[in-house]
Design a protein around this motif. Structure first.
Motif, mmCIF file in Angstrom:
data_model
loop_
_atom_site.group_PDB
_atom_site.id
_atom_site.type_symbol
_atom_site.label_atom_id
_atom_site.label_comp_id
_atom_site.label_asym_id
_atom_site.label_seq_id
_atom_site.Cartn_x
_atom_site.Cartn_y
_atom_site.Cartn_z
ATOM 1 N N GLN A 1 7.884 63.107 36.871
ATOM 2 C CA GLN A 1 8.592 61.833 36.739
ATOM 3 C C GLN A 1 10.101 62.019 36.882
ATOM 4 N N SER A 2 10.605 63.137 36.408
ATOM 5 C CA SER A 2 12.046 63.386 36.457
ATOM 6 C C SER A 2 12.580 63.489 37.880
ATOM 7 N N ALA A 3 11.697 63.709 38.868
ATOM 8 C CA ALA A 3 12.123 63.830 40.262
ATOM 9 C C ALA A 3 11.917 62.536 41.045
ATOM 10 N N PHE A 4 11.577 61.466 40.367
ATOM 11 C CA PHE A 4 11.297 60.190 41.027
ATOM 12 C C PHE A 4 12.439 59.760 41.948
ATOM 13 N N ARG A 5 13.669 59.797 41.456
ATOM 14 C CA ARG A 5 14.796 59.295 42.251
ATOM 15 C C ARG A 5 15.181 60.239 43.377
ATOM 16 N N ASP A 6 14.699 61.470 43.335
ATOM 17 C CA ASP A 6 14.958 62.397 44.433
ATOM 18 C C ASP A 6 14.021 62.155 45.607
ATOM 19 N N THR B 1 15.536 47.751 49.687
ATOM 20 C CA THR B 1 16.679 47.829 48.774
ATOM 21 C C THR B 1 16.804 49.245 48.239
ATOM 22 N N PRO B 2 17.930 49.916 48.444
ATOM 23 C CA PRO B 2 18.077 51.284 47.927
ATOM 24 C C PRO B 2 17.913 51.324 46.414
ATOM 25 N N LEU B 3 17.291 52.379 45.938
ATOM 26 C CA LEU B 3 17.112 52.525 44.499
ATOM 27 C C LEU B 3 18.449 52.508 43.769
ATOM 28 N N GLU B 4 19.482 53.017 44.442
ATOM 29 C CA GLU B 4 20.804 53.067 43.829
ATOM 30 C C GLU B 4 21.353 51.670 43.541
ATOM 31 N N ALA B 5 20.944 50.678 44.312
ATOM 32 C CA ALA B 5 21.405 49.316 44.083
ATOM 33 C C ALA B 5 20.788 48.698 42.836
ATOM 34 N N LEU B 6 19.741 49.328 42.294
ATOM 35 C CA LEU B 6 19.009 48.774 41.154
ATOM 36 C C LEU B 6 19.294 49.521 39.853
ATOM 37 N N GLU B 7 20.348 50.334 39.823
ATOM 38 C CA GLU B 7 20.647 51.119 38.625
ATOM 39 C C GLU B 7 20.753 50.253 37.380
ATOM 40 N N ALA B 8 21.325 49.056 37.507
ATOM 41 C CA ALA B 8 21.515 48.187 36.340
ATOM 42 C C ALA B 8 20.233 47.493 35.915
ATOM 43 N N ALA B 9 19.169 47.623 36.709
ATOM 44 C CA ALA B 9 17.925 46.910 36.429
ATOM 45 C C ALA B 9 16.884 47.770 35.716
ATOM 46 N N PHE B 10 17.166 49.053 35.494
ATOM 47 C CA PHE B 10 16.199 49.903 34.798
ATOM 48 C C PHE B 10 16.168 49.557 33.315
#
Length: 417
Positions: free
Chosen positions: A215-220, A261-270
């Motif tokens: 799970q820790s590698a999800f964003r990679d 949508t890039p995952l980086e654009a959703l940082e505030a939505a986690f």
């Protein structure tokens, strides 16, 4: 946000306040223009325009120009997270230059295409509310959830070749179905054609066969997010799915947004996922990890009328857990893999993400301005939109996914047999 009638069109670099497709979003897609219909180019949406990123990168001397020269996102997806972040930072910088204007095309003037080559497709079943509703419909005298449901994210491998971009007509599928009280099946067009409001995750960085992805590698590994309508022929599915699961009732079409949508654009939505009431095995335990659920608010319309507003934050299993489970046996990831959440449903009736639930398997028809609906009729058009919280109170819009039902192929011929 389109220009209002009678107002002068704004400069493409000057967005209206609160535009959900501002520099905090920047979703990727693939487009072509009327003067070069066979030339597909990578684009990024900015307001109501599309930036031709390769042409801009070449003109500005970007080190990533070659990576962006392809007719789909594959090379960018495979490049990995450091490159994703660098390219995104470059694009945000370019949009501050007046000289970028010639590389912006009005959204209304371009044709959008499937933005990446889909490698494999996996569909999960991650909403406790959806699974519980389905269990109550089909097993009214039994436990709604199967014994394994809260121990692992249930999923199945779908058909990558029938994933289509938003706007592609959906031909009503034909197949075997057995009506209640009948001893043998008949063949013909599905009479219980349904929607499934889902969120999809696009894999960029691959993994080796035999390698587990924690799970820790999800964003990679996951590049971005898109809306998914995983159409379902309930009558075909009900007859065929025992004992091996979904097949022809699901494989005829799956619609995805034209924008990733890039995952980086959703940082505030986690956000934190719902409380779990079962102890999870170590590879699925996320109690010590950063929050991995996403606060995405979906709206489903049928012929322009809102029928559901499913909240993605209510999903029991997160995308990170799904990815960990997908690879825990050593299955490899490939660039362009797509895995979807399964139907998104919330706890309230108007938050159910399928017509099966909204009408309780046809028992309670929807009352719409253009007539009653239990399941989809030919000519019906379904559109899904969504948004998520962005930085500083901004709104991040996800690209819509829409599809119109076309009559079954060869229906008149089949009736004559």
């Amino acid at each position: 946000m389109p220009e209002q009638p009678g107002q002068p069109e704004r400069h493409p670099l000057h967005l209206r306040e609160g535009d959900p497709y501002g520099p905090h979003n920047l979703p990727y897609g693939v487009f072509s223009t009327a003067d070069e219909p066979d030339r597909r180019r990578i684009g990024v949406r900015y307001g109501n325009h599309v930036l031709d990123v390769h042409t801009a990168a070449t003109a500005l001397g970007s080190a990533h120009s070659d990576l962006l020269a392809h007719p789909h996102l594959g090379a960018l997806l495979a490049a990995g997270r450091p490159v994703w972040r660098a390219v995104r930072a470059d694009i945000r910088t370019w949009l501050g230059y007046p000289a970028i204007e010639p590389f912006l095309h009005p959204l209304a003037d371009v044709t959008l295409h499937l933005p990446f080559a889909v490698a494999d497709y996996v569909d999960f079943y991650a909403s406790e509310h959806h699974a519980t509703n389905v269990g109550r419909i089909f097993r009214p005298d039994g436990e709604p959830l199967t014994p394994n449901w809260k121990h692992l994210p249930i999923g199945y491998h779908g058909r990558a070749g029938t994933i289509v971009v938003s706007g592609t007509p959906v031909v009503r599928p034909s197949g075997q179905r057995r009506a209640p009280g009948e001893e043998v099946p008949s063949f013909g067009p599905s009479q219980r054609l349904d929607i499934e409001a889902e969120v999809g995750f696009v894999v960029g960085t691959p993994s080796a066969l035999g390698e587990r992805v924690p799970q820790s590698a999800f964003r990679d590994h996951v590049f971005g997010v898109c809306l998914v309508n995983d159409w379902s022929a309930r009558d075909i599915q009900a007859w065929e799915y025992v004992p091996l699961g979904p097949f022809l009732g699901k494989s005829f079409a799956t619609s995805v947004s034209a924008w990733i949508t890039p995952l980086e654009a959703l940082e505030a939505a986690f956000v934190a996922p719902p409380a779990r009431d079962r102890e999870l095995l170590p590879y699925l335990d996320d109690s010590e990890l950063p929050p991995a659920a996403l606060d995405i608010r979906i709206t489903v319309t049928l012929n322009g009328h809102t029928v559901s507003e499913p909240p993605f934050s209510s999903m029991y299993w997160t995308a990170a857990q799904q990815l960990a489970h997908l690879t825990v046996n050593g299955a490899s990831l490939r660039t362009g893999d797509l895995f979807a959440s399964g139907t998104v449903s919330g706890p309230r009736p108007h938050e159910r993400g399928s017509l099966l639930e909204l009408t309780w398997s046809g028992r309670d028809p929807l009352e719409l301005p253009d007539g009653k609906r239990t399941f989809l009729e030919d000519g019906d058009e379904v559109t899904m939109t969504a948004w998520a919280p962005g930085p500083g109170g901004a709104v991040v819009a996800l690209g819509e996914v829409t599809g119109r039902i076309a009559p079954a192929a060869g229906q008149a011929v089949l009736r004559g047999r």
